[in-house]
Design a protein around this motif. Structure first.
Motif, short mmCIF file in Angstrom:
data_model
loop_
_atom_site.label_atom_id
_atom_site.label_comp_id
_atom_site.label_asym_id
_atom_site.label_seq_id
_atom_site.Cartn_x
_atom_site.Cartn_y
_atom_site.Cartn_z
N ASP A 190 -23.37 -27.72 -22.43
CA ASP A 190 -24.59 -28.93 -22.77
C ASP A 190 -24.94 -30.28 -21.88
N GLY A 191 -26.19 -29.69 -22.10
CA GLY A 191 -27.31 -30.57 -20.64
C GLY A 191 -27.03 -32.35 -21.45
N GLY A 192 -26.78 -32.23 -22.78
CA GLY A 192 -26.90 -33.83 -23.26
C GLY A 192 -25.90 -33.80 -22.95
N GLN A 193 -24.57 -34.02 -22.99
CA GLN A 193 -23.25 -34.62 -23.32
C GLN A 193 -23.57 -34.94 -21.17
N ASP A 194 -23.70 -33.65 -19.93
CA ASP A 194 -23.50 -33.98 -18.72
C ASP A 194 -24.45 -34.97 -18.40
N GLY A 195 -26.16 -35.33 -19.36
CA GLY A 195 -26.99 -36.29 -19.42
C GLY A 195 -25.60 -38.10 -19.10
N ARG A 196 -24.58 -37.44 -20.48
CA ARG A 196 -24.64 -39.04 -20.95
C ARG A 196 -23.08 -38.91 -20.21
N LEU A 197 -22.40 -38.31 -18.98
CA LEU A 197 -21.54 -38.67 -18.37
C LEU A 197 -21.93 -38.60 -16.66
N ASP A 198 -23.41 -38.35 -16.27
CA ASP A 198 -24.09 -38.80 -15.05
C ASP A 198 -24.32 -40.33 -15.65
N GLU A 199 -24.80 -40.83 -16.64
CA GLU A 199 -24.66 -42.30 -17.35
C GLU A 199 -23.76 -42.48 -17.15
N LEU A 200 -22.63 -42.53 -17.73
CA LEU A 200 -21.27 -42.89 -17.30
C LEU A 200 -21.18 -43.15 -15.46
N VAL A 201 -21.15 -42.45 -15.30
CA VAL A 201 -20.78 -42.00 -13.28
C VAL A 201 -21.75 -43.13 -12.64
N GLU A 202 -22.73 -43.43 -13.33
CA GLU A 202 -23.79 -44.28 -12.94
C GLU A 202 -23.15 -46.38 -13.65
N GLU A 203 -22.95 -46.17 -14.45
CA GLU A 203 -22.13 -47.01 -15.10
C GLU A 203 -21.24 -47.93 -14.38
N LEU A 204 -20.49 -46.69 -13.86
CA LEU A 204 -18.95 -46.80 -13.75
C LEU A 204 -19.04 -47.46 -11.83
N TRP A 205 -20.53 -47.11 -11.29
CA TRP A 205 -20.96 -47.62 -10.04
C TRP A 205 -20.90 -48.48 -9.91
N LEU A 206 -21.89 -49.42 -11.00
CA LEU A 206 -22.57 -50.71 -11.16
C LEU A 206 -21.23 -51.79 -11.11
N ALA A 207 -20.34 -50.67 -11.90
CA ALA A 207 -19.01 -51.86 -12.39
C ALA A 207 -18.20 -52.06 -11.20
N GLN A 208 -18.46 -51.41 -10.62
CA GLN A 208 -17.53 -51.02 -9.37
C GLN A 208 -18.62 -52.30 -8.16
N ALA A 209 -19.81 -51.83 -7.76
CA ALA A 209 -20.86 -53.01 -7.49
C ALA A 209 -19.94 -54.33 -7.93
N GLU A 210 -19.46 -54.91 -8.93
CA GLU A 210 -19.47 -55.90 -9.22
C GLU A 210 -18.76 -56.24 -8.87
N ILE A 211 -17.32 -55.44 -8.52
CA ILE A 211 -16.33 -56.10 -8.39
C ILE A 211 -16.22 -56.52 -7.05
N ASP A 212 -17.20 -55.53 -6.36
CA ASP A 212 -16.96 -55.72 -4.76
C ASP A 212 -17.90 -57.19 -4.59
N LEU A 213 -18.63 -57.45 -4.84
CA LEU A 213 -19.15 -58.71 -5.49
C LEU A 213 -18.55 -59.86 -5.10
N ALA A 214 -17.56 -59.08 -6.28
CA ALA A 214 -16.52 -60.76 -6.94
C ALA A 214 -15.60 -60.69 -5.89
N ALA A 215 -14.49 -59.98 -6.12
CA ALA A 215 -13.22 -59.78 -5.06
C ALA A 215 -13.62 -60.19 -3.68
N ARG A 216 -12.32 -61.15 -3.21
CA ARG A 216 -12.42 -61.89 -1.83
C ARG A 216 -12.10 -61.28 -0.50
N THR A 217 -11.60 -60.13 -1.31
CA THR A 217 -10.56 -58.77 -0.37
C THR A 217 -10.71 -57.92 -0.05
N GLU A 218 -10.41 -57.41 0.52
CA GLU A 218 -11.50 -56.33 1.16
C GLU A 218 -10.26 -54.78 0.44
#
Length: 139
Positions: free
Chosen positions: A72-100
């Motif tokens: 199902d391409g729709g389900q794969d598309g939703r998964l791709d959207e969630l993975v992109e959202e995951l990367w955005l959430a990780q980028a927020e941690i990258d900005l907020a975290a003070r430690t490597e």
């Protein structure tokens, strides 16, 4: 002469009092900023974990629906959207975290989760967009 000594002693006492008040104010500000940073970091970590949980659920649902095959391409598309959202959430941690270590751990987790969720395409697809690099180094 006695009055001059009294004025000098008063000035020294006033200076010392102001110094103590300044130190206490600076310490209070530091405590408030630290508490605000902890709250911000807690929020972005909880967001990251929430998105990671949704990615895991979507990947499990996809694999149970079609036996791991791309269907199902729709389900794969939703998964791709969630993975992109995951990367955005990780980028927020990258900005907020003070430690490597915190930034590196969340990046590695997001990378491996995306790789698992998307299959073999994650290493090629996401790295091709530049997300396969941490501070200029390839993973």
């Amino acid at each position: 002469m006695l009055s001059l000594a009294g004025v000098a002693l008063g000035a020294i006492g006033s200076f010392f009092g102001q110094h103590l008040v300044l130190r206490a104010s600076a310490r209070q500000l530091e405590v408030e900023q630290s508490a605000a940073h902890r709250a911000e970091l807690k929020d972005v970590i909880l967001k990251f974990l929430g998105v990671a949980s949704r990615v895991q659920k979507a990947a499990l649902a996809r694999s149970s629906d079609d036996g791991g095959q791309d269907g199902d391409g729709g389900q794969d598309g939703r998964l791709d959207e969630l993975v992109e959202e995951l990367w955005l959430a990780q980028a927020e941690i990258d900005l907020a975290a003070r430690t490597e270590p915190m930034r590196g751990a969340t990046y590695r987790y997001a990378f491996r989760l995306a790789e698992t969720a998307r299959g073999d395409d994650a290493r090629r697809g996401h790295a091709a967009r530049g997300a396969g690099r941490v501070h200029g180094r390839c993973l």
